[in-house]
Design an enzyme around this catalytic site. Sequence first.
Site, PDB file in Angstrom:
ATOM      1  N   GLU A 179      39.962  35.914 117.241  1.00 55.24           N
ATOM      2  CA  GLU A 179      39.838  35.719 118.196  1.00 55.24           C
ATOM      3  C   GLU A 179      40.118  36.180 118.914  1.00 55.24           C
ATOM      4  OE1 GLU A 179      41.644  32.056 119.761  1.00 55.24           O
ATOM      5  OE2 GLU A 179      41.008  30.730 118.271  1.00 55.24           O
ATOM      6  N   GLU A 202      47.171  29.823 114.596  1.00 56.31           N
ATOM      7  CA  GLU A 202      48.379  29.861 115.757  1.00 56.31           C
ATOM      8  C   GLU A 202      49.009  29.062 115.508  1.00 56.31           C
ATOM      9  OE1 GLU A 202      46.695  29.987 119.335  1.00 56.31           O
ATOM     10  OE2 GLU A 202      44.847  31.433 119.032  1.00 56.31           O
TER      11      GLU A 202
HETATM   12  O1  IFM Z   1      41.468  28.222 123.019  1.00 58.21           O
HETATM   13  C1  IFM Z   1      42.160  28.581 122.281  1.00 58.21           C
HETATM   14  C2  IFM Z   1      42.306  28.450 121.262  1.00 58.21           C
HETATM   15  O2  IFM Z   1      42.251  27.302 120.703  1.00 58.21           O
HETATM   16  C3  IFM Z   1      43.011  29.178 120.313  1.00 58.21           C
HETATM   17  N1  IFM Z   1      43.497  30.355 120.766  1.00 58.21           N
HETATM   18  C4  IFM Z   1      43.582  31.297 121.993  1.00 58.21           C
HETATM   19  C5  IFM Z   1      42.224  30.524 123.045  1.00 58.21           C
HETATM   20  C6  IFM Z   1      42.564  30.478 124.392  1.00 58.21           C
HETATM   21  O3  IFM Z   1      43.161  29.484 124.536  1.00 58.21           O
END
Ligand code: IFM
Length: 455
Positions: free
Chosen positions: A361, A174
Amino acid sequence: MPAVLSRAPTPAPFPPGFVWGVATAAPQVEGAADADGKSASVWDGFARRPGAVARGDTPAVACDHYHRYRADFDLMAQLGVRHHRLSLAWPRLMPDGDGRVNRAGVDHYHRVIDALLERGITPWVTMFHWDLPQALEARGGWPERLVADAFADYADLIVRSYGDRVKHWITLNEIRVFVDNGYAIGRHAPGRKEKAELVNQAVHHALVGHGHGVRAVREHGGAGAVVGLCDNSSVPIPLVEEAADIAAAEALFAAQSCRVLEPIYRGTYGRTYLDFTSGWLPQMAPTDLELITQPTDFLGLNLYSGQCVRRGPDGRPEALAYPVHYPVADSPWLKLNARALYWGPRLAARVFGVEHLYILENGAGYDETPPVNGELFDLHRLEYLRACLRELKRASDDGVPVDGYFVWSFLDNFEWADGNGRRFGIVHNDFATQVRTPKASAAWFSRVCRQNALV
Ligand code: IFM
């Protein structure tokens, strides 16, 4: 006769070989902040600033996964999870950010990787999940080119060290989030509020880092190694799934991707980027764009939210405000729009021609109450994840090349500025005792993994 109110629905199978996994990141679970030669990361220092993190939580202990990884992997194996996305802590491996290698750190991850493989779990390793060594921040951080150069050495070190057993590599997690939050808004480490040029220069250096990550895997990764970026693309969702609104969603997706995916997939900073920066371009070395745009093997998407869009009266995309009563997780940015799991992959495939996509994710954060009698019925999370998988399956059925899905997160953990109270895990963690308790969502996800089907 009363109607049949409920019956066990037929499981909906995903394609054979679909990857099911759980994700974590080193600074959020490991703790052991200064064990065995690890140096401070930007998050170790930032979290100690009064008011920076909710309740004054820090990553110093987190889930103590550094010492408990074997038991955690046992639990993953018991749940039938066969893939684990984890990250390596750069300050554990190269405490100064470049140069000196910390042997104890290198040996630690040898043991971690072996422990996964012994349990039949495939490691998917993220090279960088936001824990920049403080030593590099002291030299200017991501706005400085030297961080991209240091990342090149770090990537070489880890791929050379673990490439015989790690075959799935994710370069950076990210980019826009850690750069914008860390260098523009100051809500994340290192807590800086810089002008736009410096922020976009930092994004460029992160892209150069990505390029070096890909290069390192090609040079040292050995047979069968694959590599890709993990992006949290914004997902415009067509209000009505018909041609006009779909075209609006595609146009908006392309525009919103101008800082990261466009340079990676097209090797250029295009018109939208120049509009966005009022004509400014980052300082670049002559070979940067070539490095950044090297072919990758997959794109990872972190999907949490989406925003509806339609064709506006002037023919341009019109993004719609979130309806006030739309369901939201306790993280206010996390609008629970499961259709993001359909449109995120579909737009990435359509706009950039991506041929292999993994959801790296997906999840939802709540300030949950503790388990009662060893049980935690997180139906709020379970139902949302199920809705997301329904949409992902729809994408797969429509021919979108989605090859896998990782839940965020395996374990409640240090949720950055929201601290330990904001829980994303399918396994509950008691941060005082470090007792792990699988939630209802873990039992459900276990069945999904075992059956390769939406259950
Ligand atoms: O916890 C974070 C992760 O580190 C990166 N993506 C979003 C998740 C939730 O906020």
